[in-house]
Motif scaffolding. Sequence first.
Motif, PDB file in Angstrom:
ATOM      1  N   THR A 178       0.736  -1.282  -0.094  1.00 29.46           N
ATOM      2  CA  THR A 178      -0.021  -0.037   0.027  1.00 29.46           C
ATOM      3  C   THR A 178       0.847   1.278   0.067  1.00 29.46           C
ATOM      4  O   THR A 178       0.482   2.200  -0.429  1.00 29.46           O
ATOM      5  CB  THR A 178      -0.975  -0.067   1.264  1.00 29.46           C
ATOM      6  N   LYS A 179       2.046   1.116   0.661  1.00 28.77           N
ATOM      7  CA  LYS A 179       2.807   2.446   0.542  1.00 28.77           C
ATOM      8  C   LYS A 179       3.379   2.942  -0.865  1.00 28.77           C
ATOM      9  O   LYS A 179       3.214   4.173  -1.140  1.00 28.77           O
ATOM     10  CB  LYS A 179       4.062   2.176   1.435  1.00 28.77           C
ATOM     11  N   LEU A 222     -17.050  -4.102  -3.278  1.00 30.73           N
ATOM     12  CA  LEU A 222     -15.989  -4.563  -2.225  1.00 30.73           C
ATOM     13  C   LEU A 222     -15.842  -6.041  -3.133  1.00 30.73           C
ATOM     14  O   LEU A 222     -16.741  -6.916  -3.185  1.00 30.73           O
ATOM     15  CB  LEU A 222     -16.278  -4.882  -0.877  1.00 30.73           C
ATOM     16  N   TYR A 223     -14.713  -6.530  -3.395  1.00 34.98           N
ATOM     17  CA  TYR A 223     -14.298  -7.785  -4.164  1.00 34.98           C
ATOM     18  C   TYR A 223     -14.366  -8.956  -2.913  1.00 34.98           C
ATOM     19  O   TYR A 223     -13.935  -8.724  -1.709  1.00 34.98           O
ATOM     20  CB  TYR A 223     -13.021  -7.764  -4.674  1.00 34.98           C
ATOM     21  N   GLY A 224     -15.025  -9.951  -3.196  1.00 38.11           N
ATOM     22  CA  GLY A 224     -14.950 -11.201  -2.329  1.00 38.11           C
ATOM     23  C   GLY A 224     -14.945 -12.387  -2.851  1.00 38.11           C
ATOM     24  O   GLY A 224     -15.218 -12.491  -4.164  1.00 38.11           O
ATOM     25  N   ILE A 225     -14.784 -13.416  -2.071  1.00 39.06           N
ATOM     26  CA  ILE A 225     -14.707 -14.978  -2.547  1.00 39.06           C
ATOM     27  C   ILE A 225     -14.848 -15.751  -1.566  1.00 39.06           C
ATOM     28  O   ILE A 225     -14.721 -15.532  -0.353  1.00 39.06           O
ATOM     29  CB  ILE A 225     -13.251 -15.214  -3.149  1.00 39.06           C
ATOM     30  N   ALA A 226     -15.490 -17.063  -1.676  1.00 40.29           N
ATOM     31  CA  ALA A 226     -15.460 -18.069  -0.761  1.00 40.29           C
ATOM     32  C   ALA A 226     -13.834 -18.476  -0.656  1.00 40.29           C
ATOM     33  O   ALA A 226     -13.380 -19.024  -1.850  1.00 40.29           O
ATOM     34  CB  ALA A 226     -16.402 -19.257  -1.425  1.00 40.29           C
ATOM     35  N   VAL A 227     -13.458 -18.517   0.589  1.00 41.39           N
ATOM     36  CA  VAL A 227     -11.836 -18.668   0.496  1.00 41.39           C
ATOM     37  C   VAL A 227     -11.425 -20.076  -0.196  1.00 41.39           C
ATOM     38  O   VAL A 227     -10.451 -20.318  -0.802  1.00 41.39           O
ATOM     39  CB  VAL A 227     -11.502 -18.745   1.919  1.00 41.39           C
ATOM     40  N   GLY A 228     -12.561 -21.309  -0.162  1.00 43.84           N
ATOM     41  CA  GLY A 228     -12.027 -22.327  -0.853  1.00 43.84           C
ATOM     42  C   GLY A 228     -11.887 -22.527  -2.207  1.00 43.84           C
ATOM     43  O   GLY A 228     -11.309 -23.597  -2.658  1.00 43.84           O
ATOM     44  N   PHE A 285      -7.631   1.647   1.598  1.00 42.71           N
ATOM     45  CA  PHE A 285      -7.054   0.934   0.256  1.00 42.71           C
ATOM     46  C   PHE A 285      -8.323   0.361  -0.452  1.00 42.71           C
ATOM     47  O   PHE A 285      -8.087   0.668  -1.950  1.00 42.71           O
ATOM     48  CB  PHE A 285      -6.051   0.153   0.738  1.00 42.71           C
ATOM     49  N   PHE A 286      -9.072  -0.470  -0.069  1.00 47.62           N
ATOM     50  CA  PHE A 286      -9.959  -0.946  -0.704  1.00 47.62           C
ATOM     51  C   PHE A 286     -10.944   0.208  -1.642  1.00 47.62           C
ATOM     52  O   PHE A 286     -11.488  -0.256  -2.440  1.00 47.62           O
ATOM     53  CB  PHE A 286     -10.820  -1.814   0.013  1.00 47.62           C
ATOM     54  N   PHE A 306      -6.972  -0.920  -5.596  1.00 39.05           N
ATOM     55  CA  PHE A 306      -7.363  -2.126  -5.298  1.00 39.05           C
ATOM     56  C   PHE A 306      -8.211  -2.849  -6.276  1.00 39.05           C
ATOM     57  O   PHE A 306      -9.280  -2.473  -6.862  1.00 39.05           O
ATOM     58  CB  PHE A 306      -8.224  -2.076  -4.134  1.00 39.05           C
ATOM     59  N   GLN A 307      -7.310  -3.886  -6.795  1.00 40.05           N
ATOM     60  CA  GLN A 307      -8.188  -4.744  -8.204  1.00 40.05           C
ATOM     61  C   GLN A 307      -7.949  -6.035  -8.016  1.00 40.05           C
ATOM     62  O   GLN A 307      -6.859  -6.549  -7.706  1.00 40.05           O
ATOM     63  CB  GLN A 307      -7.414  -4.208  -9.527  1.00 40.05           C
TER      64      GLN A 307
END
Length: 295
Positions: free
Chosen positions: A116-117, A180-186, A258-259, A264-265
């Motif tokens: 992020t910096k 906001l981007y998301g996903i099922a972790v599996g 940052f999001f 953030f992509q």
Amino acid sequence: MSERIITVFGATGEQGGSVARALLQQGSWKVRGITRNPDSDKAKSLKDLGAEMVKASLDDKESLRAAIRGSYGVFLVTNFWEFMNMERETKQGKDAADVCREEGVKHFIYSGLAPTKRLAGFVAPHLQSKGDVEDYIATLGMPYTIVRWPFYYENILKTMAQKQADGTFVIALPMEKRPLYGIAVGDGGPAVASIFQKSDEYAGKIVGLAGEHSTVEQYAATVTKNTSKTFKYIEVTEEAYAGFGFPGADDLALMFKFFKSDAFQRDVALTKKLNPKTQTFEEFVIANRDKFDAL
């Protein structure tokens, strides 16, 4: 089955476990799972599926060398939240990367997060610690791919939603109605397994994983639509979120800052190409309706 070995760190955790299971299901590799406790139930479950389970510590470079030796590929994930120490996590990642280069690993996949910096001008600690490792890996001259998970759908079930006195649930975040981007972790595991199958195509690339790109209001409405529970979104400021008082609240407030930036992509289409079974959030909610109803 190939005799080539893929070594998976964090094999009994969420990300590493999903990668190990996907590789075992793929059947193209020998899978070596790395854990600090090979006698745990999760480790035994992976062993029953055909994985070799090996004990090693990211804080012990020589144990890393023994764990990595002979591997064609390595998947590495580190856990900032275990110690909440940037320097420690960055050292763990750099040490593992050094050993992979020294041992001649042909494809190193690192579960990273953005620096992020450099990208946004401020430090969100749990992102920056992995971002520093990403930048270091790029200097080593070995074949690598960076994969970046987004927020997990599972977090809405576990910690993100707070139950109110009237039985409804509130998600309070400083997202200013940005998606906001998301996903099922599996769902990330099969994507990583696909990248190992196409090493040349993804060498040197950053792959941002996601199954959904929606506002938090839309996530909440999806839960309300498909379960017996009512979820609502409440906007709070970054300062208010940082003041919530739980460990890491200030770090997460910077993460959400940052999001909201253009830096953030993630790539939903590419994720679904790598794993056609990647779930939308609605599909995840329907598949886990009983868990939502039990809240």
